[in-house]
Design an enzyme around this catalytic site. Structure first.
Site, PDB file in Angstrom:
ATOM      1  N   ASP A 167       0.704  -1.247  -0.535  1.00 33.41           N
ATOM      2  CA  ASP A 167      -0.062   0.231  -0.404  1.00 33.41           C
ATOM      3  C   ASP A 167       0.753   1.008   0.102  1.00 33.41           C
ATOM      4  OD1 ASP A 167      -1.958   1.772   0.251  1.00 33.41           O
ATOM      5  OD2 ASP A 167      -2.861   0.233   1.513  1.00 33.41           O
ATOM      6  N   ASP A 189     -10.840   2.118  -3.234  1.00 39.67           N
ATOM      7  CA  ASP A 189     -11.463   1.938  -1.795  1.00 39.67           C
ATOM      8  C   ASP A 189     -12.405   1.792  -1.923  1.00 39.67           C
ATOM      9  OD1 ASP A 189      -9.471   1.406  -0.223  1.00 39.67           O
ATOM     10  OD2 ASP A 189      -8.272   3.706   0.145  1.00 39.67           O
TER      11      ASP A 189
END
Ligand code: DGJ
Length: 697
Positions: free
Chosen positions: A451, A519
């Site tokens: 990430d 997301d």
């Protein structure tokens, strides 16, 4: 042999397309042709001669120079800008020689006065109808040269036509939205200045003719994508004389690279092509290319994962993860991913980043006991990391406050309470390699989610002789760390993530087999995000979770169907799912596994756009055309409404096919021209398998 040297210059041929350029009478390297392949090499017209008919009109605005350097009277957007040690800022590139090695052509140019050599590289991927370009710049002199711009390529569209640009724009939670706009006189600039590719724009373009608009299936489209995971820039310029070009490469904003004597620089590559089969044809060429030549594990099937982030956020421990893992395994998940929260001091997002060992309170015996339980349930184990970041509240930052990107006299702006480690530094690279290598060596980890959760600020690196090189050296450092870990642990599958799709590009796909798309997991929004993503990325790279996000009236089946168009994952809080929901999920995961080879390895056809209609559809067809799967989605359409038939694509017209739940076989031509009627109510969806029934396929 895809590369031909002719009296007029070079012709690069692919299966269906051709690209030609050559020298004109003045010795300028000029673009000649890009489009469908023509029958004879003599069909490609010679290089246009230099035109300059008034003191205000230099040749650069009409003559399509292949790789223009800033020099002379060129007011157009150049590819190269340099400053020599004596202060001269004018690069006069002259043709020196060319060389063909297999499917690569190199054209060597040299400055007329200074010992600076620029080599244009063209790699012809004839099976994919793609040409990959990059450039090397080498300083053969004994004084430094500063590069202030070094683009990968300039792509020229046929002269005297008007064009439309399609590109992807968005934001966090709303990535890869499709935008189309006319290109008019002047420049349209797309870029990232954020250190990563960005959620806002993607270094991909598709251009078609303004008057003869291409569709998904028809019309001419020129397209390309840059393989780079940092600052980039695309300028689509229409000159006053109607010459349209797309210039693409590293962003030259706040940029400089110092070429010391005897050193050089190689730009990122840009792959581009021409499709005579509309936008869909362009996407399928890129999909095959990405799957077969870029991602580390090629066409190997991607497992159905469960990720516990939305269920437990930072409150992870062995008991909570085991409970979720048991339910996930019962539903048919093949991979369990422990997300954020597992490492030393990670109580919330304000602490711990940088300290990559298991938190002693949450996992007193390390990760192995949990991994053994997960493996015992028949699943692989995956782990989340965010290596490029550090929280000020971490052992790493307390020991090495100088390792972050910063200006010494400025406040260090935190975002999500974190700072960015300067991956341009080799000591930082070595620390990350050692930490992650240690984790992978000590634990049976099959999958890593990498990430990156913020954009840059105060981009300082004052220790270096050229601080403005940080934009490039950071990404090179990232690639070095990731590449080294890859070599040491070749069986690990990596997922690239940057707060969702903030770093989705062909560069990162050399390391990551898949990308966490967004997301935003609310499925009706996802339909658009995924359609944008599919313009250049294949379904096998598109990780798509089913979560609890979105209104309760969205059926679980709809949520699953949306995610089943890519790499299916589940990210919901399974503790809140009823027994019947878990059984439904199990059924859908089993269905996904049966269609997975076609979705992940087949050809994708977008049948109806989710940007244009609340009734959208897409399908995948196996490479041998013997089977396929059709997806249809209806969001909200006020009744009464008769949905139009879905005109299928990619089938063999003469063959007979049957479709799940539809009586009677019909020819491929009938499914494609008469279509398939699908009855859906609001928020209804369908997944229908299609099979050839009149032969072995
Ligand atoms: C952002 C990612 O996109 C999420 O999926 C999750 O991994 C969080 N970071 C964790 O901090």
């Amino acid at each position: 042999m895809p590369i031909h040297t002719t009296p007029n210059g070079w012709v690069l041929e692919t299966r269906l397309t051709a690209y030609a350029f050559g020298l004109n009478a003045a010795g300028m390297l000029v673009h000649r042709y890009w489009g469908p392949r023509l029958p004879r090499l003599e069909d490609y017209s010679p290089a246009m001669d230099s035109i300059g008919w008034a003191s205000f009109n230099g040749p650069g605005e009409i003559v399509p120079e292949e790789y223009p350097a800033y020099a002379g009277s060129k007011y157009i957007d150049p590819c190269l800008k340099v400053t020599f040690a004596d202060g001269v800022r004018d690069a006069v590139l002259e043709f020196e020689s060319s060389q063909i090695t297999g499917s690569e052509l190199q054209v060597h140019l040299r400055d007329a006065h200074y010992p600076l050599r620029v080599t244009l590289h063209y790699c012809v991927h004839d099976a994919y109808d793609l040409i990959e370009r990059f450039v090397t710049v080498h300083n053969h002199g004994d004084t430094p040269v500063t590069l202030e711009r070094a683009f990968s390529a300039q792509w020229h569209l046929p002269l005297h036509d008007q064009y439309r640009l399609t590109h992807l724009a968005g934001a966090w939670f709303k990535e890869t939205q499709i935008h189309r706009e006319a290109l008019r006189s002047g420049s349209k600039v797309l870029e990232s200045r954020r250190l990563t590719t960005s959620h806002q724009h993607n270094p991909w373009f598709a251009v078609d003719r303004l008057e003869h608009r291409a569709t998904e299936d028809t019309g001419e489209v020129w397209f390309g994508a840059l393989a780079w995971s940092g600052n980039w820039k695309l300028t689509a310029e229409v000159t006053v004389f109607g010459s349209t070009r797309v210039n693409i490469g590293l962003n030259d904003w706040d940029f400089a690279l110092r070429l010391e004597p005897g050193t050089g620089y190689t730009t990122p590559t840009c792959v581009a092509g021409f499709s005579g089969q509309g936008f869909g044809g362009a996407s399928r060429r890129l999909h095959d290319f990405v799957r077969e030549t870029i991602v580390p594990h090629g066409n190997a099937p991607h497992k159905v994962l469960y990720n516990s982030w939305e269920a437990t956020t930072f409150n992870v421990n062995q008991a909570s993860q085991t409970e979720l893992a048991q339910i996930a395994a019962d539903m048919g998940a093949e991979l369990f991913v422990l997300d954020d929260g597992w490492f030393h001091g990670r109580r919330s997002d304000d602490a711990g980043l940088g300290d990559w060992w298991p938190d002693e309170k949450k996992f007193p015996n390390g990760l192995s006991p949990l991994i053994e339980q997960v493996n015992g349930l028949g699943m692989d184990f995956g782990l989340w990391i965010e290596p490029e970041m550090v929280n000020p509240d971490s052992d790493l930052y307390r020991a090495h406050p100088d390792w972050v990107i910063h200006f010494p006299t400025r406040t260090r702006t935190t975002m999500r309470d974190q700072l960015i480690l300067n991956l341009a530094r080799t000591d930082v690279q070595e620390y990350l390699i050692a930490s992650i290598d240690g984790l992978l060596t000590k634990n049976n980890i099959s999958f890593i989610k990498w990430d990156m959760n913020r954009n840059v600020s105060e981009p300082g690196w004052l220790e270096d002789s050229e601080p403005k090189s940080i934009w490039v050296r950071y990404v090179e450092g990232l690639y070095r760390v990731w590449g080294t870990l890859h070599q040491r642990h070749p069986s690990v599958t990596w997922q690239g993530c940057s707060g969702g799709g903030g770093r989705a590009d062909l560069g990162i796909l050399r390391f990551a087999d898949q990308i966490w798309t967004s997301d935003m997991t609310e499925p009706t929004m996802r339909l658009q995000i995924q359609e944008g993503f599919s313009q250049l990325f294949p379904a096998s790279t598109m990780e798509a979770w089913v979560t609890d996000m979105g209104p309760k009236h969205l059926p679980l089946e709809f949520r699953f169907h949306v995610s089943m168009t890519g790499v299916l994952g589940v990210g919901a809080n399974l503790l809140h799912w009823s027994e019947s929901e878990r059984l439904e999920a199990k059924r859908l995961i089993t269905l996904y596994k049966s269609i997975r080879p076609v979705v992940q390895e087949g050809d994708q056809y977008r049948l109806r756009s989710a940007f244009e209609s609340a009734f959208s559809g897409l399908m995948y067809v196996s490479k041998d055309q013997s089977e396929g799967v059709v997806f249809a989605f209806r969001t909200h359409i006020p009744d009464p409404e008769l949905l139009p038939p879905l005109k299928l694509r990619g089938l063999e017209p003469e063959w007979l096919y049957e479709i799940d739940g539809v009586s009677g076989a019909r020819s491929g031509a009938a499914w494609m021209h008469v279509g398939l009627g699908v009855a859906l109510s609001d928020f209804g969806s369908a997944v229908l398998r299609i099979r050839r029934v009149d032969g072995s396929g």
